[in-house]
Motif scaffolding. Structure first.
Motif, PDB file in Angstrom:
ATOM      1  N   PRO B  38      12.287   5.783  -9.103  1.00  0.00           N
ATOM      2  CA  PRO B  38      11.296   4.844  -9.634  1.00  0.00           C
ATOM      3  C   PRO B  38      10.184   5.600 -10.354  1.00  0.00           C
ATOM      4  O   PRO B  38      10.009   6.793 -10.122  1.00  0.00           O
ATOM      5  N   GLN B  42       5.082   3.323  -9.219  1.00  0.00           N
ATOM      6  CA  GLN B  42       5.781   2.209  -8.573  1.00  0.00           C
ATOM      7  C   GLN B  42       5.006   1.656  -7.366  1.00  0.00           C
ATOM      8  O   GLN B  42       4.953   0.448  -7.158  1.00  0.00           O
ATOM      9  N   ILE B  45       2.412  -0.893  -8.259  1.00  0.00           N
ATOM     10  CA  ILE B  45       3.036  -2.184  -8.576  1.00  0.00           C
ATOM     11  C   ILE B  45       3.397  -2.910  -7.284  1.00  0.00           C
ATOM     12  O   ILE B  45       3.149  -4.106  -7.134  1.00  0.00           O
ATOM     13  N   ASP B  46       3.964  -2.145  -6.314  1.00  0.00           N
ATOM     14  CA  ASP B  46       4.360  -2.752  -5.046  1.00  0.00           C
ATOM     15  C   ASP B  46       3.162  -3.376  -4.344  1.00  0.00           C
ATOM     16  O   ASP B  46       3.251  -4.494  -3.828  1.00  0.00           O
ATOM     17  N   VAL B  48       0.244  -4.405  -5.646  1.00  0.00           N
ATOM     18  CA  VAL B  48      -0.255  -5.604  -6.345  1.00  0.00           C
ATOM     19  C   VAL B  48       0.664  -6.777  -6.067  1.00  0.00           C
ATOM     20  O   VAL B  48       0.214  -7.898  -5.799  1.00  0.00           O
ATOM     21  N   LYS B  49       1.978  -6.520  -6.079  1.00  0.00           N
ATOM     22  CA  LYS B  49       2.925  -7.595  -5.795  1.00  0.00           C
ATOM     23  C   LYS B  49       2.742  -8.136  -4.388  1.00  0.00           C
ATOM     24  O   LYS B  49       2.735  -9.347  -4.183  1.00  0.00           O
ATOM     25  N   CYS B  50       2.571  -7.209  -3.421  1.00  0.00           N
ATOM     26  CA  CYS B  50       2.402  -7.659  -2.037  1.00  0.00           C
ATOM     27  C   CYS B  50       1.187  -8.568  -1.910  1.00  0.00           C
ATOM     28  O   CYS B  50       1.242  -9.590  -1.233  1.00  0.00           O
ATOM     29  N   SER B  52      -0.009 -10.428  -4.194  1.00  0.00           N
ATOM     30  CA  SER B  52       0.138 -11.670  -4.955  1.00  0.00           C
ATOM     31  C   SER B  52       1.051 -12.663  -4.261  1.00  0.00           C
ATOM     32  O   SER B  52       1.308 -13.735  -4.791  1.00  0.00           O
ATOM     33  N   ARG B  53       1.575 -12.311  -3.080  1.00  0.00           N
ATOM     34  CA  ARG B  53       2.500 -13.224  -2.417  1.00  0.00           C
ATOM     35  C   ARG B  53       1.807 -14.008  -1.323  1.00  0.00           C
ATOM     36  O   ARG B  53       0.740 -13.623  -0.845  1.00  0.00           O
ATOM     37  N   LEU B 215       1.669  -6.882   4.536  1.00  0.00           N
ATOM     38  CA  LEU B 215       2.475  -5.728   4.140  1.00  0.00           C
ATOM     39  C   LEU B 215       1.697  -4.867   3.148  1.00  0.00           C
ATOM     40  O   LEU B 215       1.763  -3.638   3.203  1.00  0.00           O
ATOM     41  N   PHE B 219       0.731  -1.019   3.602  1.00  0.00           N
ATOM     42  CA  PHE B 219       0.973  -0.025   2.556  1.00  0.00           C
ATOM     43  C   PHE B 219      -0.278   0.810   2.308  1.00  0.00           C
ATOM     44  O   PHE B 219      -0.239   2.035   2.285  1.00  0.00           O
TER      45      PHE B 219
END
Lengths: 185, 298
Positions: B38, B42, B45-46, B48-50, B52-53, B215, B219
């Motif tokens: 990756p 990466q 990104i992980d 920010v995604k976590c 946003s959920r 999560l 992280f």
């Protein structure tokens, strides 16, 4: 039938910024129902290397973004798939893997399997093939990433809005008491 | 006012640096597998995604525990001097860092076991057992520094190593260095000591029930832990850093070595891990302590 089409519930502008991050980091839970699972190790390891797109396996439904249903779905596993799917936090996507979740595949007239996964949980993308090669899997996941980025992969919203329809279909299968082949009980 | 800004800025910096090292570690591991791997960013990104959920909270203790875990480790990060810079005036006391670091893990333990999943209980049991394993050798190493300098200040320990490689504790205290390397491996949860995560065995242990923002917090907590632990190691044995970039480069080098070594071995069972840490790292640290006590104070 379904009340709402995919086009009516596409994500807005602010969501699309987040959708970029969501599409670049997909954590998957693979539900190994059938033979499709053997194609995943080569897809993950050195030759095809899924991780360069940010796709990596995760252990539990709570952490996962995409649910891979790899192969035929028997009536018993359908219940577990629905449980796993409902445990995942939103946004979540489902990938139907191989021809069995599309139309039953070689098990289309079996009494123990279901033919169309899309009637029970919303499938965002299907990768046909028996089995799909790792190239096909990566191609399918890339087009899923593309539609997530555009905000078009909204299967989870469909599941919320048409919950009754999906639940009715699930009940028809899961609470079936009559023998399928018409024998005496 | 300035100190508040410093603390906030330093916290963000610690988390960002930890995430960067994580990304580099993933890339290095991938190259060792002959994969492309990756991108280095990466992990950002992980995260920010976590965040946003949607996330599922089981009860108040779970929220509290997750926040406590992160804040405990950020508190420890406040005492790591980067090239003499500290967010508020202190001497970088190791004892306080050793005291604050377990708060991170205990907060995590409290938060995740509130979810009630049996796998989290197993994972946390393993994590805390492993903590007994690496805290003992590490405390012995700290004692050997006290025996040599009668000081626990990271700033003065860094000053004692000024003037080139021959003065680094890596060269003057080789046994302690090896012991700390093994203990650091356990602290970071790298491969022979990754019994607490073990995705194929206990479904990622403590993280089973963590979703979305929890999560993401886990992280960030891991990223801060990487920053604190590699920072401590660099300050104690690799001579710290005369400037900001040197320090970062040394930390990254330590983490790269750790993640490359991680690819060599399979996983220890938890009692094997503790035994190995006590016998190998513990005895090496004890040898160093005895040597330092015989040589006496400098």
């Amino acid at each position: 039938m379904l009340k709402i089409s995919r086009e009516e519930i596409i994500d807005g502008k602010f969501e699309r910024v987040l959708n970029f991050f969501r599409s670049r980091s997909l954590w998957m839970l693979y539900y190994c129902t059938g033979c499709g699972a053997v194609e995943l190790p080569p897809t993950m390891t050195s030759r095809f290397d899924m991780e360069r797109f940010g796709i990596s396996p995760m252990a539990t439904p709570r952490q996962a973004d995409i649910l891979l249903v790899t192969g035929y779905v028997s009536v018993k596993t359908l219940k577990r798939i629905v449980y796993s799917y409902e445990q995942m936090p939103e946004p979540k996507w489902v990938v139907g893997f191989g021809s069995c979740p599309v139309n039953g595949g070689i098990y289309w007239n079996s009494y123990a399997t279901i033919n169309q996964l899309d009637k029970y949980i919303p499938v965002d993308i299907s990768i046909p093939g028996c089995m799909p090669r790792p190239q096909a899997v990566i191609d399918g996941l890339l087009s899923l990433m593309d539609s997530i980025k555009k905000g078009e992969a909204v299967g989870y919203k469909k599941y919320q809005m048409n919950n009754e329809w999906y639940k009715k279909n699930q009940r028809e299968i899961l609470e079936r008491t009559k023998p399928v082949l018409g024998g005496k009980k | 006012m300035m100190e508040v800004l410093n603390v906030i800025g330093y916290s963000f910096f610690a988390m960002a640096a930890g995430l960067l090292y994580m990304g580099i570690g993933r890339k290095v591991a991938a190259r060792l597998h002959r994969r492309y791997g990756p991108p280095v960013w990466q992990c950002y990104i992980d995260v920010v995604k976590c965040f946003s959920r949607k996330s599922i909270s089981h009860n108040f203790i779970m929220d509290l525990g997750s926040m406590m875990g992160l804040s405990g480790l950020l508190g420890a990060a406040m005492f790591i001097p980067i090239a003499g810079f500290l967010p508020f005036p202190s001497q970088g006391p190791i004892i306080v860092i050793l005291y604050l670091m377990p708060i991170g893990y205990l907060g995590m333990a409290m938060g995740v076991s509130a979810s009630g999943n049996p796998l989290t209980a197993i994972g946390i049991g393993r994590a805390l057992t492993l903590m007994i394993g690496y805290e003992v050798p590490f405390a012995t190493i700290v004692l050997s520094f006290i025996a040599a300098y009668s000081s626990t200040s990271l700033v003065s320990l860094q000053a004692a190593q000024a003037g080139g490689f021959a003065n680094w504790h890596m060269a003057t205290m080789p046994f302690g260095f090896v012991a700390a390397l093994i203990a650091l491996m356990g602290m970071l949860g790298k491969k022979p000591f990754d019994t607490m995560i073990a995705p194929s065995e206990i479904a990622s242990g403590p993280m089973v029930e963590l979703s979305g923002k929890f999560l993401g917090l886990a992280f960030l907590q891991h990223a801060t832990a990487i920053f604190v632990e590699t920072g401590l190691f660099v300050l104690l044995f690799l001579g710290g850093g005369s400037n900001f970039l040197e320090f970062i480069a040394k930390q990254a080098a330590v983490y790269i070595v750790m993640s490359s070594l991680s690819e060599l071995w399979a996983r220890y069972r938890v009692e094997q891990a503790t035994k190995f840490l006590w016998i190998s790292a513990g005895s090496l640290a004890l040898v160093q302590l005895v040597i330092n006590m015989i040589i006496g104070r400098k």
